[in-house]
Design a protein around this motif. Structure first.
Motif, PDB file in Angstrom:
ATOM      1  N   THR A  82       0.826  -1.204   0.000  1.00 22.98           N
ATOM      2  CA  THR A  82       0.000   0.000   0.000  1.00 22.98           C
ATOM      3  C   THR A  82       0.861   1.254   0.000  1.00 22.98           C
ATOM      4  O   THR A  82       0.590   2.210  -0.746  1.00 22.98           O
ATOM      5  CB  THR A  82      -0.938  -0.005   1.219  1.00 22.98           C
ATOM      6  OG1 THR A  82      -1.746  -1.178   1.160  1.00 22.98           O
ATOM      7  CG2 THR A  82      -1.831   1.215   1.234  1.00 22.98           C
ATOM      8  N   PHE A 113       2.373   1.762  -3.562  1.00 25.87           N
ATOM      9  CA  PHE A 113       1.447   2.320  -4.548  1.00 25.87           C
ATOM     10  C   PHE A 113       1.052   3.753  -4.208  1.00 25.87           C
ATOM     11  O   PHE A 113       0.808   4.563  -5.103  1.00 25.87           O
ATOM     12  CB  PHE A 113       0.218   1.421  -4.729  1.00 25.87           C
ATOM     13  CG  PHE A 113       0.520   0.194  -5.536  1.00 25.87           C
ATOM     14  CD1 PHE A 113       0.941   0.289  -6.850  1.00 25.87           C
ATOM     15  CD2 PHE A 113       0.398  -1.061  -4.990  1.00 25.87           C
ATOM     16  CE1 PHE A 113       1.234  -0.829  -7.603  1.00 25.87           C
ATOM     17  CE2 PHE A 113       0.677  -2.196  -5.722  1.00 25.87           C
ATOM     18  CZ  PHE A 113       1.102  -2.080  -7.033  1.00 25.87           C
ATOM     19  N   SER A 160       1.759   6.748  -6.685  1.00 28.89           N
ATOM     20  CA  SER A 160       0.692   7.687  -7.019  1.00 28.89           C
ATOM     21  C   SER A 160       1.159   9.126  -6.860  1.00 28.89           C
ATOM     22  O   SER A 160       0.896   9.979  -7.717  1.00 28.89           O
ATOM     23  CB  SER A 160      -0.513   7.415  -6.116  1.00 28.89           C
ATOM     24  OG  SER A 160      -1.501   8.379  -6.287  1.00 28.89           O
ATOM     25  N   ARG A 189      -3.506   9.676  -9.997  1.00 30.07           N
ATOM     26  CA  ARG A 189      -4.148   8.664  -9.154  1.00 30.07           C
ATOM     27  C   ARG A 189      -4.801   7.563  -9.971  1.00 30.07           C
ATOM     28  O   ARG A 189      -4.717   6.398  -9.624  1.00 30.07           O
ATOM     29  CB  ARG A 189      -5.196   9.307  -8.239  1.00 30.07           C
ATOM     30  CG  ARG A 189      -4.723  10.462  -7.384  1.00 30.07           C
ATOM     31  CD  ARG A 189      -3.758  10.035  -6.310  1.00 30.07           C
ATOM     32  NE  ARG A 189      -3.413  11.128  -5.440  1.00 30.07           N
ATOM     33  CZ  ARG A 189      -2.321  11.874  -5.569  1.00 30.07           C
ATOM     34  NH1 ARG A 189      -1.507  11.683  -6.553  1.00 30.07           N
ATOM     35  NH2 ARG A 189      -2.050  12.827  -4.707  1.00 30.07           N
ATOM     36  N   VAL A 214      -3.972   3.582  -9.613  1.00 29.43           N
ATOM     37  CA  VAL A 214      -5.008   2.592  -9.298  1.00 29.43           C
ATOM     38  C   VAL A 214      -5.014   1.501 -10.367  1.00 29.43           C
ATOM     39  O   VAL A 214      -5.079   0.310 -10.055  1.00 29.43           O
ATOM     40  CB  VAL A 214      -6.396   3.259  -9.184  1.00 29.43           C
ATOM     41  CG1 VAL A 214      -7.506   2.224  -9.135  1.00 29.43           C
ATOM     42  CG2 VAL A 214      -6.452   4.148  -7.959  1.00 29.43           C
ATOM     43  N   SER A 215      -4.914   1.881 -11.620  1.00 26.01           N
ATOM     44  CA  SER A 215      -4.908   0.903 -12.715  1.00 26.01           C
ATOM     45  C   SER A 215      -3.694  -0.015 -12.632  1.00 26.01           C
ATOM     46  O   SER A 215      -3.812  -1.226 -12.847  1.00 26.01           O
ATOM     47  CB  SER A 215      -4.920   1.624 -14.065  1.00 26.01           C
ATOM     48  OG  SER A 215      -6.097   2.363 -14.209  1.00 26.01           O
ATOM     49  N   ALA A 241      -1.991  -0.781  -9.890  1.00 24.30           N
ATOM     50  CA  ALA A 241      -2.167  -1.644  -8.713  1.00 24.30           C
ATOM     51  C   ALA A 241      -3.144  -2.773  -9.011  1.00 24.30           C
ATOM     52  O   ALA A 241      -2.898  -3.933  -8.653  1.00 24.30           O
ATOM     53  CB  ALA A 241      -2.645  -0.822  -7.522  1.00 24.30           C
ATOM     54  N   ILE A 242      -4.249  -2.469  -9.669  1.00 19.32           N
ATOM     55  CA  ILE A 242      -5.237  -3.496 -10.005  1.00 19.32           C
ATOM     56  C   ILE A 242      -4.656  -4.471 -11.022  1.00 19.32           C
ATOM     57  O   ILE A 242      -4.849  -5.687 -10.911  1.00 19.32           O
ATOM     58  CB  ILE A 242      -6.542  -2.854 -10.503  1.00 19.32           C
ATOM     59  CG1 ILE A 242      -7.243  -2.151  -9.345  1.00 19.32           C
ATOM     60  CG2 ILE A 242      -7.460  -3.896 -11.118  1.00 19.32           C
ATOM     61  CD1 ILE A 242      -8.453  -1.327  -9.754  1.00 19.32           C
ATOM     62  N   TYR A 292      -4.619  -1.001  -3.947  1.00 19.92           N
ATOM     63  CA  TYR A 292      -5.254   0.115  -4.653  1.00 19.92           C
ATOM     64  C   TYR A 292      -6.325   0.829  -3.831  1.00 19.92           C
ATOM     65  O   TYR A 292      -6.751   1.927  -4.196  1.00 19.92           O
ATOM     66  CB  TYR A 292      -5.872  -0.372  -5.967  1.00 19.92           C
ATOM     67  CG  TYR A 292      -6.933  -1.428  -5.795  1.00 19.92           C
ATOM     68  CD1 TYR A 292      -8.258  -1.073  -5.641  1.00 19.92           C
ATOM     69  CD2 TYR A 292      -6.598  -2.773  -5.767  1.00 19.92           C
ATOM     70  CE1 TYR A 292      -9.236  -2.029  -5.467  1.00 19.92           C
ATOM     71  CE2 TYR A 292      -7.566  -3.734  -5.611  1.00 19.92           C
ATOM     72  CZ  TYR A 292      -8.878  -3.369  -5.464  1.00 19.92           C
ATOM     73  OH  TYR A 292      -9.830  -4.319  -5.288  1.00 19.92           O
ATOM     74  N   HIS A 293      -6.775   0.281  -2.718  1.00 23.65           N
ATOM     75  CA  HIS A 293      -7.888   0.870  -1.969  1.00 23.65           C
ATOM     76  C   HIS A 293      -7.630   2.300  -1.496  1.00 23.65           C
ATOM     77  O   HIS A 293      -8.468   3.179  -1.722  1.00 23.65           O
ATOM     78  CB  HIS A 293      -8.267  -0.016  -0.782  1.00 23.65           C
ATOM     79  CG  HIS A 293      -9.087  -1.191  -1.166  1.00 23.65           C
ATOM     80  ND1 HIS A 293     -10.420  -1.108  -1.441  1.00 23.65           N
ATOM     81  CD2 HIS A 293      -8.744  -2.484  -1.346  1.00 23.65           C
ATOM     82  CE1 HIS A 293     -10.884  -2.298  -1.767  1.00 23.65           C
ATOM     83  NE2 HIS A 293      -9.877  -3.160  -1.716  1.00 23.65           N
ATOM     84  N   ILE A 343      -5.540   4.572  -2.572  1.00 20.28           N
ATOM     85  CA  ILE A 343      -5.394   5.477  -3.715  1.00 20.28           C
ATOM     86  C   ILE A 343      -6.744   5.703  -4.371  1.00 20.28           C
ATOM     87  O   ILE A 343      -7.090   6.816  -4.750  1.00 20.28           O
ATOM     88  CB  ILE A 343      -4.396   4.915  -4.743  1.00 20.28           C
ATOM     89  CG1 ILE A 343      -3.080   4.594  -4.068  1.00 20.28           C
ATOM     90  CG2 ILE A 343      -4.177   5.890  -5.884  1.00 20.28           C
ATOM     91  CD1 ILE A 343      -2.211   3.674  -4.864  1.00 20.28           C
ATOM     92  N   HIS A 344      -7.525   4.622  -4.484  1.00 17.32           N
ATOM     93  CA  HIS A 344      -8.858   4.735  -5.081  1.00 17.32           C
ATOM     94  C   HIS A 344      -9.734   5.666  -4.259  1.00 17.32           C
ATOM     95  O   HIS A 344     -10.455   6.509  -4.801  1.00 17.32           O
ATOM     96  CB  HIS A 344      -9.491   3.343  -5.192  1.00 17.32           C
ATOM     97  CG  HIS A 344     -10.823   3.347  -5.843  1.00 17.32           C
ATOM     98  ND1 HIS A 344     -11.975   3.159  -5.146  1.00 17.32           N
ATOM     99  CD2 HIS A 344     -11.192   3.547  -7.128  1.00 17.32           C
ATOM    100  CE1 HIS A 344     -13.012   3.229  -5.969  1.00 17.32           C
ATOM    101  NE2 HIS A 344     -12.560   3.466  -7.175  1.00 17.32           N
TER     102      HIS A 344
END
Length: 110
Positions: free
Chosen positions: A25, A28, A32, A38, A42-43, A45-46, A82-83, A85-86
């Protein structure tokens, strides 16, 4: 326990993946901030998480229990990268509290 470990050993080993979520976390989040995008972070990380899932799915039938543990640990460590950052992305891009509430509610992780 399904990999053949005892109850105490399985619980201790399961904690490793959860422990790895912190550096993942933070990485990422740093990425970011570094790229100042951002959505792209997120993309990435996913995508990283999905690649780990695909590798797990393909490889788990052909490896021993310690390799399976390693694969599952990686997947669990990448699962939540990604949570934060999302959530920051939602907070920055929504215009008002109602829109933020709807955006958060539509995310199936909440």
């Amino acid at each position: 326990m399904s990999l053949g470990f005892g109850r105490i050993q399985a619980n201790a080993l399961a904690a490793v993946g959860s422990f790895l979520t912190l550096p993942v976390t933070l990485f990422f989040a740093w990425l970011s901030d570094r790229i100042n995008n951002r959505g792209l972070a997120v993309s990435i990380a996913i995508a990283t998480y999905l690649i780990a899932l695909i590798v797990l799915r393909v490889a788990q039938m052909h490896v021993d229990k310690w390799s399976k543990f390693g694969l599952w640990t990686i997947v669990n460590g990448l699962a939540v990268g990604y949570h934060p950052i999302h959530n920051a992305w939602i907070q920055m891009n929504c215009q008002n509290a109602a829109e933020r509430s709807i955006s958060v509610a539509c995310d199936d992780r909440y």
